[in-house]
Design a protein around this motif. Structure first.
Motif, PDB file in Angstrom:
ATOM      1  N   LEU A 220       0.817  -1.211   0.000  1.00 10.38           N
ATOM      2  CA  LEU A 220       0.000   0.000   0.000  1.00 10.38           C
ATOM      3  C   LEU A 220       0.854   1.265   0.000  1.00 10.38           C
ATOM      4  O   LEU A 220       0.327   2.358  -0.198  1.00 10.38           O
ATOM      5  CB  LEU A 220      -0.919   0.017   1.223  1.00 10.38           C
ATOM      6  CG  LEU A 220      -2.045  -1.013   1.250  1.00 10.38           C
ATOM      7  CD1 LEU A 220      -2.807  -0.943   2.560  1.00 10.38           C
ATOM      8  CD2 LEU A 220      -2.995  -0.814   0.079  1.00 10.38           C
ATOM      9  N   GLY A 221       2.163   1.120   0.248  1.00 14.51           N
ATOM     10  CA  GLY A 221       3.049   2.275   0.267  1.00 14.51           C
ATOM     11  C   GLY A 221       3.487   2.688   1.654  1.00 14.51           C
ATOM     12  O   GLY A 221       4.116   3.747   1.811  1.00 14.51           O
ATOM     13  N   LYS A 222       3.205   1.880   2.657  1.00  9.99           N
ATOM     14  CA  LYS A 222       3.603   2.219   4.023  1.00  9.99           C
ATOM     15  C   LYS A 222       5.041   1.784   4.298  1.00  9.99           C
ATOM     16  O   LYS A 222       5.638   1.029   3.527  1.00  9.99           O
ATOM     17  CB  LYS A 222       2.646   1.574   5.029  1.00  9.99           C
ATOM     18  CG  LYS A 222       1.218   2.119   4.932  1.00  9.99           C
ATOM     19  CD  LYS A 222       0.348   1.617   6.049  1.00  9.99           C
ATOM     20  CE  LYS A 222      -1.045   2.218   5.958  1.00  9.99           C
ATOM     21  NZ  LYS A 222      -1.910   1.836   7.090  1.00  9.99           N
ATOM     22  N   ILE A 223       5.568   2.243   5.417  1.00 13.29           N
ATOM     23  CA  ILE A 223       6.936   1.946   5.817  1.00 13.29           C
ATOM     24  C   ILE A 223       6.892   0.971   6.996  1.00 13.29           C
ATOM     25  O   ILE A 223       6.027   1.088   7.870  1.00 13.29           O
ATOM     26  CB  ILE A 223       7.701   3.218   6.229  1.00 13.29           C
ATOM     27  CG1 ILE A 223       7.387   4.370   5.262  1.00 13.29           C
ATOM     28  CG2 ILE A 223       9.185   2.947   6.314  1.00 13.29           C
ATOM     29  CD1 ILE A 223       7.772   4.119   3.842  1.00 13.29           C
ATOM     30  N   LEU A 431     -12.066   7.585  -1.254  1.00 13.59           N
ATOM     31  CA  LEU A 431     -12.743   6.330  -1.575  1.00 13.59           C
ATOM     32  C   LEU A 431     -11.754   5.197  -1.793  1.00 13.59           C
ATOM     33  O   LEU A 431     -12.039   4.041  -1.472  1.00 13.59           O
ATOM     34  CB  LEU A 431     -13.613   6.519  -2.824  1.00 13.59           C
ATOM     35  CG  LEU A 431     -14.438   5.301  -3.261  1.00 13.59           C
ATOM     36  CD1 LEU A 431     -15.416   4.890  -2.170  1.00 13.59           C
ATOM     37  CD2 LEU A 431     -15.189   5.598  -4.566  1.00 13.59           C
ATOM     38  N   THR A 432     -10.557   5.518  -2.294  1.00 16.93           N
ATOM     39  CA  THR A 432      -9.558   4.487  -2.573  1.00 16.93           C
ATOM     40  C   THR A 432      -9.155   3.742  -1.305  1.00 16.93           C
ATOM     41  O   THR A 432      -9.200   2.513  -1.240  1.00 16.93           O
ATOM     42  CB  THR A 432      -8.312   5.114  -3.225  1.00 16.93           C
ATOM     43  OG1 THR A 432      -8.685   5.750  -4.440  1.00 16.93           O
ATOM     44  CG2 THR A 432      -7.272   4.051  -3.512  1.00 16.93           C
ATOM     45  N   ILE A 444      -8.219  -1.095  -7.442  1.00 10.08           N
ATOM     46  CA  ILE A 444      -7.026  -1.260  -8.277  1.00 10.08           C
ATOM     47  C   ILE A 444      -6.061  -0.096  -8.121  1.00 10.08           C
ATOM     48  O   ILE A 444      -5.073  -0.011  -8.847  1.00 10.08           O
ATOM     49  CB  ILE A 444      -7.419  -1.418  -9.762  1.00 10.08           C
ATOM     50  CG1 ILE A 444      -8.126  -0.151 -10.273  1.00 10.08           C
ATOM     51  CG2 ILE A 444      -8.275  -2.647  -9.975  1.00 10.08           C
ATOM     52  CD1 ILE A 444      -8.364  -0.143 -11.765  1.00 10.08           C
ATOM     53  N   ARG A 445      -6.324   0.793  -7.158  1.00 10.62           N
ATOM     54  CA  ARG A 445      -5.474   1.969  -6.995  1.00 10.62           C
ATOM     55  C   ARG A 445      -5.006   2.094  -5.544  1.00 10.62           C
ATOM     56  O   ARG A 445      -5.652   1.606  -4.622  1.00 10.62           O
ATOM     57  CB  ARG A 445      -6.231   3.241  -7.413  1.00 10.62           C
ATOM     58  CG  ARG A 445      -6.636   3.251  -8.873  1.00 10.62           C
ATOM     59  CD  ARG A 445      -7.482   4.480  -9.191  1.00 10.62           C
ATOM     60  NE  ARG A 445      -6.704   5.700  -9.121  1.00 10.62           N
ATOM     61  CZ  ARG A 445      -5.972   6.171 -10.125  1.00 10.62           C
ATOM     62  NH1 ARG A 445      -5.906   5.514 -11.271  1.00 10.62           N
ATOM     63  NH2 ARG A 445      -5.293   7.289 -10.007  1.00 10.62           N
ATOM     64  N   ARG A 446      -3.885   2.771  -5.381  1.00  7.88           N
ATOM     65  CA  ARG A 446      -3.365   3.073  -4.049  1.00  7.88           C
ATOM     66  C   ARG A 446      -3.788   4.470  -3.625  1.00  7.88           C
ATOM     67  O   ARG A 446      -4.118   5.311  -4.457  1.00  7.88           O
ATOM     68  CB  ARG A 446      -1.835   2.975  -4.019  1.00  7.88           C
ATOM     69  CG  ARG A 446      -1.275   1.599  -4.298  1.00  7.88           C
ATOM     70  CD  ARG A 446       0.229   1.580  -4.112  1.00  7.88           C
ATOM     71  NE  ARG A 446       0.784   0.265  -4.402  1.00  7.88           N
ATOM     72  CZ  ARG A 446       1.202  -0.120  -5.607  1.00  7.88           C
ATOM     73  NH1 ARG A 446       1.140   0.734  -6.621  1.00  7.88           N
ATOM     74  NH2 ARG A 446       1.681  -1.330  -5.791  1.00  7.88           N
ATOM     75  N   ILE A 455      -1.292   3.028  -9.308  1.00  2.71           N
ATOM     76  CA  ILE A 455      -1.844   1.823  -9.942  1.00  2.71           C
ATOM     77  C   ILE A 455      -1.333   0.572  -9.234  1.00  2.71           C
ATOM     78  O   ILE A 455      -0.143   0.321  -9.152  1.00  2.71           O
ATOM     79  CB  ILE A 455      -1.466   1.771 -11.446  1.00  2.71           C
ATOM     80  CG1 ILE A 455      -1.933   3.038 -12.151  1.00  2.71           C
ATOM     81  CG2 ILE A 455      -2.069   0.534 -12.095  1.00  2.71           C
ATOM     82  CD1 ILE A 455      -3.428   3.272 -12.120  1.00  2.71           C
ATOM     83  N   LYS A 456      -2.261  -0.245  -8.693  1.00  2.00           N
ATOM     84  CA  LYS A 456      -1.896  -1.512  -8.081  1.00  2.00           C
ATOM     85  C   LYS A 456      -1.888  -2.644  -9.089  1.00  2.00           C
ATOM     86  O   LYS A 456      -1.080  -3.551  -9.027  1.00  2.00           O
ATOM     87  CB  LYS A 456      -2.887  -1.858  -6.956  1.00  2.00           C
ATOM     88  CG  LYS A 456      -2.778  -0.950  -5.739  1.00  2.00           C
ATOM     89  CD  LYS A 456      -3.897  -1.194  -4.765  1.00  2.00           C
ATOM     90  CE  LYS A 456      -3.939  -2.605  -4.258  1.00  2.00           C
ATOM     91  NZ  LYS A 456      -5.012  -2.813  -3.274  1.00  2.00           N
TER      92      LYS A 456
END
Length: 459
Positions: A220-223, A431-432, A444-446, A455-456
């Motif tokens: 998801l983009g987290k650390i 909403l994502t 389908i998106r982050r 884009i996932k």
């Protein structure tokens, strides 16, 4: 040879400090941390007694051999299980760590019916392997740093290059490098240096023992931060929605799990509001409930010598004591004692007229609702707000309950974790990420707050 003299001086009273001499080569290790068989196979059987070449490193068959340039590095490697080899012109460290780890086991605090059954252990390499077994990509980066003046505990910052935002990574590294402490033993200690915990009672970072939770957060983009000697990992940043919705939701049918997601949100507010609502309608706003119900409640409280507020506080405190004893007792008989204590104390309190039967019901509903959440800090946050609601409601009644709800939302909306809104994705609305947490739906998106790579998957 200055390094050797310094080692002999500093480790003079260390019982497991071993020095072996083969001609002009000194072999140094700590017996409690090093594996004797590895030392014998990698070093003692290899180094010849007659002729010793200048570059000993070429003789050593060990998979991990480091060249030592400073005494600081030498001391660090020695205390992490490496064997130090000192020659006239060369100092190297050979990895000979002893196996001091337990095997990978089932999750103990985040159990689930479906999904993987492995969890982190106290070994850094094992935990990193559990993550990399799931994320097979060179884009998974891990930057390491040693924390603690004496412990030199290895901490690793993990993120997916091209997915995570670099400004968050740099911010975390900056905070880690600024830590000046004697030692850190667990990931729970580390989180206190990353965020200001005094700003909010709810946690701003998520602690987990599950590798699948870590994998999902990285995607998801987290650390993620993992610490040697700790069986848990940190996920940064964490929002309130992350604690309400566990990863196990992803392993269940969407139509069924969305009902449970709504149920958890309802339980979140029940755990905070119900005691305050009870005190408000029985003491100040009695006109808001039907007369028959009011008469029934008053009849139950005829023999109770305390006001509703004191009665409620006593019942809640007893429940808190039982919860704490359940946590501290060994798992084999802790639950049995807490159940027995709850039954005996509840029955005795009602029989003796200390509390009313309806108060036992209110306390039970409150604590059953809070037990849905597994994170201890979320439960502690619910407790703080529960008592705040209770005291305000005892003075202002239902108006106080309404004001407290507004104050709760203001507090959550005003709280930020690494410059990200804590009440996200509700405020601001997204909403994502809503589909990732509060609603299970095709996504389908982050989130734009977590990643520039939106884009996932491509459809």
């Amino acid at each position: 040879m200055n390094f050797l003299s310094r080692l002999l001086d500093e480790y003079v009273e260390v019982s497991d400090f071993v020095v072996k001499n083969i001609k002009d080569v000194y072999i140094i290790y700590l017996e409690s941390l090093a594996d004797q068989d590895k030392i014998n196979d990698y070093i003692l059987k290899i180094i010849p007694k007659s002729f010793i070449p200048k570059d000993i490193k070429k003789l050593i068959p060990a998979p991990n051999v480091k060249s030592i340039k400073s005494y600081k590095d030498l001391n660090l490697y020695l205390n992490t299980g490496f064997t130090i080899i000192i020659n006239k012109k060369q100092i190297i460290a050979v990895e000979t760590k002893a196996s001091l780890n337990r095997s990978v086991d089932k999750p103990s605090t985040e159990a689930t019916l479906f999904g993987p059954k492995d969890s982190f252990v106290e070994n850094y390499q094992t935990n990193l392997g559990l993550i990399k077994r799931r994320l097979k990509s060179s884009n998974l980066k891990d930057t390491t740093i040693n924390i603690g003046k004496y412990t030199k505990t290895m901490c690793s910052v993990l993120y997916i290059d091209g997915v995570a935002k670099t400004d968050i990574v740099h911010d975390i590294m900056k905070k880690l490098e600024s830590i000046d402490i004697d030692g850190v033993n667990d990931i729970g200690q580390l989180k206190t240096f990353l965020i200001n915990e005094n700003r909010n009672v709810f946690p701003g970072v998520k602690i987990t023992e599950r590798p699948d939770v870590i994998t999902n957060a990285l995607l998801l983009g987290k650390i993620v931060l993992i610490l040697d000697n700790s069986p848990y990992a940190l996920i940064v940043p964490a929002f309130l929605a992350d604690f309400i919705n566990p990863i196990s939701d992803n392993y269940t049918k969407a139509l069924n799990i969305n009902f449970l997601k709504i149920l958890r949100i309802v339980c979140f507010f029940i755990a905070i509001i119900v005691p305050a609502f009870y005190v408000a309608v029985t003491t100040i706003n009695q006109e808001t409930i039907p007369t028959e119900l009011l008469i029934n409640l008053q009849n139950q409280r005829i023999d109770v010598p305390f006001p509703a507020l004191m009665e409620c506080i006593m019942a809640l405190l007893i429940c808190e004591i039982l919860r704490e004893s359940d946590i501290r007792f060994p798992s084999s008989y802790g639950s049995a004692i807490s159940i027995l204590g709850g039954l005996v104390l509840g029955e005795a309190a009602v029989t003796s007229g200390i509390v009313s039967p309806i108060m036992i019901i209110v306390a039970a509903i409150t604590f059953i609702s809070s037990m849905i959440f597994t994170d201890q800090e979320v439960i502690n946050g619910l407790r703080m707000w529960r008592f705040l609601f209770l005291f305000v409601a005892s003075v202002f009644g239902l108006y106080g309950v309404g004001l407290s709800i507004i104050l709760l939302f203001i507090n959550l909306c005003n709280y930020e974790v690494f410059n990200k809104p804590y009440f996200y994705p509700v405020a601001p609305f997204d909403l994502t990420y809503l589909k990732e947490t509060l609603i299970k739906s095709k996504n389908i998106r982050r989130s734009r707050y977590l990643s520039n790579n939106r884009i996932k998957e491509r459809v």
